[in-house]
Design a protein around this motif. Structure first.
Motif, PDB file in Angstrom:
ATOM      1  N   SER A   1       0.136  51.237  21.706  1.00  0.00           N
ATOM      2  CA  SER A   1       1.006  50.938  20.897  1.00  0.00           C
ATOM      3  C   SER A   1       0.667  49.495  20.176  1.00  0.00           C
ATOM      4  O   SER A   1       0.772  49.060  19.042  1.00  0.00           O
ATOM      5  CB  SER A   1       2.439  50.348  21.429  1.00  0.00           C
ATOM      6  N   ALA A   2      -0.109  48.538  21.011  1.00  0.00           N
ATOM      7  CA  ALA A   2      -0.800  47.506  20.557  1.00  0.00           C
ATOM      8  C   ALA A   2      -1.905  47.585  19.768  1.00  0.00           C
ATOM      9  O   ALA A   2      -2.036  47.041  18.675  1.00  0.00           O
ATOM     10  CB  ALA A   2      -1.318  46.664  21.902  1.00  0.00           C
ATOM     11  N   ALA A   3      -2.487  48.554  19.926  1.00  0.00           N
ATOM     12  CA  ALA A   3      -3.651  49.133  18.975  1.00  0.00           C
ATOM     13  C   ALA A   3      -2.956  49.498  17.565  1.00  0.00           C
ATOM     14  O   ALA A   3      -3.533  49.024  16.483  1.00  0.00           O
ATOM     15  CB  ALA A   3      -4.557  50.326  19.410  1.00  0.00           C
ATOM     16  N   LYS A   4      -1.750  49.972  17.528  1.00  0.00           N
ATOM     17  CA  LYS A   4      -1.130  50.635  16.350  1.00  0.00           C
ATOM     18  C   LYS A   4      -0.459  49.136  15.619  1.00  0.00           C
ATOM     19  O   LYS A   4      -1.031  49.228  14.318  1.00  0.00           O
ATOM     20  CB  LYS A   4       0.119  51.096  16.546  1.00  0.00           C
ATOM     21  N   VAL A   5      -0.195  48.163  16.289  1.00  0.00           N
ATOM     22  CA  VAL A   5       0.156  46.952  15.697  1.00  0.00           C
ATOM     23  C   VAL A   5      -1.018  46.397  14.889  1.00  0.00           C
ATOM     24  O   VAL A   5      -0.983  45.954  13.799  1.00  0.00           O
ATOM     25  CB  VAL A   5       0.775  45.827  16.675  1.00  0.00           C
ATOM     26  N   VAL A   6      -2.003  46.272  15.866  1.00  0.00           N
ATOM     27  CA  VAL A   6      -3.194  45.692  15.003  1.00  0.00           C
ATOM     28  C   VAL A   6      -3.657  46.441  13.921  1.00  0.00           C
ATOM     29  O   VAL A   6      -3.932  45.920  12.863  1.00  0.00           O
ATOM     30  CB  VAL A   6      -4.252  45.435  16.124  1.00  0.00           C
ATOM     31  N   THR A   7      -3.925  47.854  13.991  1.00  0.00           N
ATOM     32  CA  THR A   7      -4.270  48.628  12.971  1.00  0.00           C
ATOM     33  C   THR A   7      -3.499  48.772  11.792  1.00  0.00           C
ATOM     34  O   THR A   7      -4.093  48.584  10.634  1.00  0.00           O
ATOM     35  CB  THR A   7      -4.383  50.085  13.402  1.00  0.00           C
ATOM     36  N   LEU A   8      -2.214  48.645  11.950  1.00  0.00           N
ATOM     37  CA  LEU A   8      -1.160  48.411  10.919  1.00  0.00           C
ATOM     38  C   LEU A   8      -1.475  47.083  10.227  1.00  0.00           C
ATOM     39  O   LEU A   8      -1.672  47.004   9.078  1.00  0.00           O
ATOM     40  CB  LEU A   8       0.407  48.596  11.264  1.00  0.00           C
ATOM     41  N   ILE A   9      -1.582  45.889  10.845  1.00  0.00           N
ATOM     42  CA  ILE A   9      -1.831  44.855  10.179  1.00  0.00           C
ATOM     43  C   ILE A   9      -3.147  44.525   9.710  1.00  0.00           C
ATOM     44  O   ILE A   9      -3.211  44.092   8.722  1.00  0.00           O
ATOM     45  CB  ILE A   9      -1.769  43.556  11.090  1.00  0.00           C
ATOM     46  N   GLU A  10      -4.079  45.216  10.000  1.00  0.00           N
ATOM     47  CA  GLU A  10      -5.677  45.419   9.489  1.00  0.00           C
ATOM     48  C   GLU A  10      -5.509  46.239   8.451  1.00  0.00           C
ATOM     49  O   GLU A  10      -6.621  46.213   7.641  1.00  0.00           O
ATOM     50  CB  GLU A  10      -6.512  45.440  10.472  1.00  0.00           C
ATOM     51  N   GLY A  11      -4.619  47.122   8.090  1.00  0.00           N
ATOM     52  CA  GLY A  11      -4.626  48.166   7.210  1.00  0.00           C
ATOM     53  C   GLY A  11      -5.608  49.061   7.406  1.00  0.00           C
ATOM     54  O   GLY A  11      -6.070  49.889   6.500  1.00  0.00           O
ATOM     55  N   GLY A  12      -5.990  49.552   8.675  1.00  0.00           N
ATOM     56  CA  GLY A  12      -6.712  50.671   9.098  1.00  0.00           C
ATOM     57  C   GLY A  12      -6.117  51.899   9.274  1.00  0.00           C
ATOM     58  O   GLY A  12      -4.833  51.777   8.791  1.00  0.00           O
ATOM     59  N   LYS A  13      -6.829  53.026   9.462  1.00  0.00           N
ATOM     60  CA  LYS A  13      -6.290  54.369   9.471  1.00  0.00           C
ATOM     61  C   LYS A  13      -5.595  54.497  10.844  1.00  0.00           C
ATOM     62  O   LYS A  13      -6.076  54.229  11.759  1.00  0.00           O
ATOM     63  CB  LYS A  13      -7.541  55.372   9.369  1.00  0.00           C
ATOM     64  N   LEU A  14      -4.290  54.924  10.697  1.00  0.00           N
ATOM     65  CA  LEU A  14      -3.495  55.112  11.922  1.00  0.00           C
ATOM     66  C   LEU A  14      -3.334  56.566  12.079  1.00  0.00           C
ATOM     67  O   LEU A  14      -3.252  57.345  11.451  1.00  0.00           O
ATOM     68  CB  LEU A  14      -2.042  54.516  11.472  1.00  0.00           C
ATOM     69  N   TRP A  15      -3.526  56.910  13.392  1.00  0.00           N
ATOM     70  CA  TRP A  15      -3.168  58.339  13.980  1.00  0.00           C
ATOM     71  C   TRP A  15      -1.647  58.647  13.739  1.00  0.00           C
ATOM     72  O   TRP A  15      -0.951  57.728  13.783  1.00  0.00           O
ATOM     73  CB  TRP A  15      -3.519  58.369  15.351  1.00  0.00           C
ATOM     74  N   ASN A  16      -1.193  59.979  13.542  1.00  0.00           N
ATOM     75  CA  ASN A  16       0.055  60.447  13.106  1.00  0.00           C
ATOM     76  C   ASN A  16       0.678  61.047  14.527  1.00  0.00           C
ATOM     77  O   ASN A  16       0.912  62.070  14.363  1.00  0.00           O
ATOM     78  CB  ASN A  16      -0.022  61.160  12.176  1.00  0.00           C
ATOM     79  N   ARG A  17       0.702  60.327  15.558  1.00  0.00           N
ATOM     80  CA  ARG A  17       1.255  60.857  16.788  1.00  0.00           C
ATOM     81  C   ARG A  17       1.746  59.625  17.791  1.00  0.00           C
ATOM     82  O   ARG A  17       1.123  58.563  17.517  1.00  0.00           O
ATOM     83  CB  ARG A  17       0.456  62.127  17.228  1.00  0.00           C
TER      84      ARG A  17
ATOM     85  N   ARG B   1      -4.259  38.062  16.294  1.00  0.00           N
ATOM     86  CA  ARG B   1      -4.189  36.506  15.740  1.00  0.00           C
ATOM     87  C   ARG B   1      -5.124  36.120  14.411  1.00  0.00           C
ATOM     88  O   ARG B   1      -4.782  35.543  13.751  1.00  0.00           O
ATOM     89  CB  ARG B   1      -4.488  35.592  16.975  1.00  0.00           C
ATOM     90  N   ASP B   2      -6.230  36.899  14.476  1.00  0.00           N
ATOM     91  CA  ASP B   2      -7.168  36.698  13.328  1.00  0.00           C
ATOM     92  C   ASP B   2      -6.722  37.579  12.113  1.00  0.00           C
ATOM     93  O   ASP B   2      -6.850  36.908  10.923  1.00  0.00           O
ATOM     94  CB  ASP B   2      -8.404  37.439  13.509  1.00  0.00           C
ATOM     95  N   ALA B   3      -5.961  38.579  12.195  1.00  0.00           N
ATOM     96  CA  ALA B   3      -5.576  39.426  11.214  1.00  0.00           C
ATOM     97  C   ALA B   3      -3.993  38.832  10.606  1.00  0.00           C
ATOM     98  O   ALA B   3      -3.714  38.960   9.410  1.00  0.00           O
ATOM     99  CB  ALA B   3      -5.495  40.836  11.547  1.00  0.00           C
ATOM    100  N   LEU B   4      -3.368  38.364  11.252  1.00  0.00           N
ATOM    101  CA  LEU B   4      -1.827  37.916  11.048  1.00  0.00           C
ATOM    102  C   LEU B   4      -1.932  37.125   9.838  1.00  0.00           C
ATOM    103  O   LEU B   4      -1.037  37.489   9.128  1.00  0.00           O
ATOM    104  CB  LEU B   4      -1.155  37.644  12.094  1.00  0.00           C
ATOM    105  N   PRO B   5      -2.636  36.133   9.760  1.00  0.00           N
ATOM    106  CA  PRO B   5      -2.389  34.941   8.819  1.00  0.00           C
ATOM    107  C   PRO B   5      -2.736  35.560   7.353  1.00  0.00           C
ATOM    108  O   PRO B   5      -2.346  35.056   6.232  1.00  0.00           O
ATOM    109  CB  PRO B   5      -3.387  33.969   9.063  1.00  0.00           C
ATOM    110  N   HIS B   6      -3.457  36.802   7.357  1.00  0.00           N
ATOM    111  CA  HIS B   6      -3.835  37.301   6.120  1.00  0.00           C
ATOM    112  C   HIS B   6      -3.139  38.559   5.946  1.00  0.00           C
ATOM    113  O   HIS B   6      -3.496  39.215   4.762  1.00  0.00           O
ATOM    114  CB  HIS B   6      -5.595  37.640   6.070  1.00  0.00           C
ATOM    115  N   ALA B   7      -2.184  38.973   6.582  1.00  0.00           N
ATOM    116  CA  ALA B   7      -1.589  40.429   6.462  1.00  0.00           C
ATOM    117  C   ALA B   7      -0.592  40.067   5.219  1.00  0.00           C
ATOM    118  O   ALA B   7      -0.003  39.034   5.132  1.00  0.00           O
ATOM    119  CB  ALA B   7      -0.812  40.889   7.721  1.00  0.00           C
TER     120      ALA B   7
END
Length: 192
Positions: A52-68, A92-98
């Motif tokens: 779930s933590a990885a999903k949060v970061v991936t969503l904020i960074e705009g990366g490819k998300l797994w669908n499950r 923390r690095d990505a959030l200000p630019h999201a």
């Protein structure tokens, strides 16, 4: 809209920090003991929530998300706390630019990022409680995070909330239950 976007960013950071704090308190000998969630060890619970933590970061960074859903085995590594700290640094690095209104995948289809983050952020907060509970400790979610989780779960129709793989039937709560305990027993966790 800006206030909503600021709140989800703050909730994401707070939920991840809360989860890391819970994980860092797990004694080495408890990692392979049963958690408070049926069929999962503490290690598997932490592995799932690390997803779930990885999903949060991936969503904020705009990366490819797994669908499950995040499966524990996908995220278990030698040092889960270190993996979580690395994810927190990326957050923390990505959030200000999201762009929190940018479209992202969510359980309900494409949604603005601030809405797509709701489920994995709440998952981190609630699993923080699970980690503590699995260690025989009680913890209260911070007021803002508790309100966030309560609003999210109350927005889900009961028949969807109780689908297999989501939340079990509500459990009895003690008469003097705290607000966090009431939320968690309402989501199928036992208070004792």
């Amino acid at each position: 809209m800006i206030d909503t976007m600021n709140r989800i960013g703050a909730a994401a950071t707070e939920a991840l920090d809360l989860f890391i704090a819970a994980v860092e308190q797990i004694p080495q000998e408890n990692w392979d003991r049963p958690s408070n969630l049926a069929d999962w060890t503490v290690r598997e619970l932490v592995g799932h929530a690390t997803g779930s933590a990885a999903k949060v970061v991936t969503l904020i960074e705009g990366g490819k998300l797994w669908n499950r859903p995040s499966e524990p085995a996908d995220w278990i590594c030698a040092d889960l706390a270190a993996r979580l700290r690395e994810l927190a640094a990326r957050l923390r690095d990505a959030l200000p630019h999201a762009e929190l209104d940018a479209p992202r995948p969510s359980p309900d289809g494409e949604a603005p990022l601030h809405r797509a983050l709701a489920f994995p952020v709440a998952d981190l907060a609630m699993h923080s409680w699970d980690v503590h509970r699995s260690q025989g400790r009680s913890v209260e979610l911070p007021d803002d995070l508790l309100a966030f989780c309560r609003a999210l779960t109350e927005s889900i129709p009961e028949e969807v909330l109780r689908q297999p793989g989501k939340f079990g039937p509500a459990q009895p709560a003690p008469a003097d239950a705290s607000p966090t305990t009431l939320l968690m027993t309402g989501l199928g966790r036992t208070a004792g």
